[in-house]
Design a protein around this motif. Structure first.
Motif, PDB file in Angstrom:
ATOM      1  N   GLU A  47      76.003  34.910  29.653  1.00 51.74           N
ATOM      2  CA  GLU A  47      75.093  35.326  30.724  1.00 51.74           C
ATOM      3  C   GLU A  47      73.793  35.870  30.140  1.00 51.74           C
ATOM      4  N   ASP A  66      72.324  42.328  36.670  1.00 55.61           N
ATOM      5  CA  ASP A  66      72.772  43.022  35.458  1.00 55.61           C
ATOM      6  C   ASP A  66      73.895  42.281  34.747  1.00 55.61           C
ATOM      7  N   GLU A  67      73.856  40.960  34.802  1.00 49.82           N
ATOM      8  CA  GLU A  67      74.875  40.150  34.142  1.00 49.82           C
ATOM      9  C   GLU A  67      74.942  40.471  32.645  1.00 49.82           C
ATOM     10  N   GLN A 123      83.279  45.580  36.073  1.00 48.98           N
ATOM     11  CA  GLN A 123      83.610  44.957  37.351  1.00 48.98           C
ATOM     12  C   GLN A 123      84.355  43.643  37.161  1.00 48.98           C
ATOM     13  N   GLU A 124      83.903  42.830  36.225  1.00 46.84           N
ATOM     14  CA  GLU A 124      84.548  41.543  35.982  1.00 46.84           C
ATOM     15  C   GLU A 124      85.966  41.725  35.462  1.00 46.84           C
ATOM     16  N   TRP A 156      78.673  45.229  34.525  1.00 47.89           N
ATOM     17  CA  TRP A 156      79.159  43.887  34.867  1.00 47.89           C
ATOM     18  C   TRP A 156      80.509  43.632  34.205  1.00 47.89           C
ATOM     19  N   PRO A 168      72.777  46.782  39.350  1.00 41.46           N
ATOM     20  CA  PRO A 168      74.175  46.337  39.403  1.00 41.46           C
ATOM     21  C   PRO A 168      74.552  45.595  40.668  1.00 41.46           C
TER      22      PRO A 168
END
Length: 305
Positions: free
Chosen positions: A230, A147-148, A156-157, A153, A143
């Motif tokens: 991604e 780890d896209e 967090q995004e 991910w 991470p």
């Protein structure tokens, strides 16, 4: 008669089967034994409990096993390998095969043959095997480094996107829904929790993001679509490497992991992107059962792989 043990020790749970040459005699499941998530003592307790349950249900002594294959997350870490060899080797008989969890998933789909596997759950990774047996990979760096497209991910995004939108007065309900999910009462509390070290389980926010997207939140939908893009980029990188080895025709793409299995927006976005970047890669129907790959190896499949 020969008996075989197969274990899929992933990041969220551990599943196992005990089988003979043709039948599965017992199944069991326990929590994760991944040493980066639980203590060594807890991992050992869970593993031993799983083994005892399988032996009892199948009415087969662990000492009588012909071969065991365990697919284990984090196997590249020496301490993880040593733990697995010690704790399993002390209680089971026969040959012991240790594989990465991505390897048994790849075999679950392709039985030692050519193909690409995309893993997108808490983390993400792409692994492919060319026609000559050479393996290629992209992603899977954890991470902090990548780890896209994974659940971590996405979580967090969603937070980053929510604060980005707040600064610009762009409408989104992401922060409100995350605050409710985390049982917090203010923006300041969200900031504090998100910046804790060690941090919270960002992957647990994925269902929140999906809910927002399904209710029409454009930012949430864009994040999920970008997750698919991604993942497609990583698949394309592996496909290019495989095609350079002389792979001909279409290449099958299998998938596994909670995000890619259950979040349709992510999977569909990945497929759309691949039509442009890697048109020879074709998604297979249905998610991979990694445990089937471990059992295939335990029964002697891929002895020269």
């Amino acid at each position: 008669m020969s008996f075989f043990l197969a274990i899929d020790a992933g990041g969220t749970k551990t599943t196992g089967v005990l089988a003979d040459e043709t039948r599965i005699l017992a199944r069991a499941v326990t929590g994760t034994v991944k040493l980066m998530r639980v203590s060594e003592g807890e991992a050992t307790s869970r593993l031993r409990g799983l083994l005892s349950q399988l032996s009892l249900e199948a009415k087969v002594s662990l000492a009588d096993l012909t071969r065991t294959c365990i697919g284990l997350a984090g196997l590249s870490i020496e301490a993880v390998r040593e733990w697995a060899e010690r704790e399993i080797g002390e209680v089971v008989g026969g040959e012991l095969l240790l594989c990465g969890d991505q390897e048994i998933a790849l075999d679950g789909a392709f039985r030692g043959g050519e193909g690409i596997l995309v893993i997108a759950g808490t983390g993400s990774n792409v692994i492919g095997r060319a026609s000559d047996g050479t393996r290629y990979s992209a992603g899977g760096w954890g991470p902090a480094l990548g780890d896209e497209g994974s659940g971590f991910w996405i979580g967090q995004e969603a937070l980053r996107g929510g604060f980005w939108a707040r600064d610009r007065n762009i409408p989104t309900v992401l922060l409100e829904e995350i605050s409710e999910f985390w049982k917090l009462e203010s923006i300041g509390e969200i900031v504090e929790k998100a910046n804790l070290r060690p941090g919270p389980d960002f992957a647990a926010l994925t269902p929140v993001v999906v809910k927002c997207a399904e209710q029409g939140d454009d930012l949430a939908k864009a994040i999920l679509e970008r997750a698919g893009e991604e993942l497609a980029e990583q698949v394309s990188l592996v496909a290019v490497k495989m095609l350079e080895t002389g792979t001909n025709g279409e290449v099958g793409l299998a998938y596994t992991g909670s995000v890619i299995e259950h979040v349709g927006i992510v999977r569909e976005s990945m497929v759309r992107a691949l039509k442009q970047s890697a048109p020879r890669v074709k998604l297979m129907e249905g998610a991979v059962d990694s445990l089937e790959g471990a059992l295939w190896r335990a029964r002697g499949g891929g002895r020269n792989a």
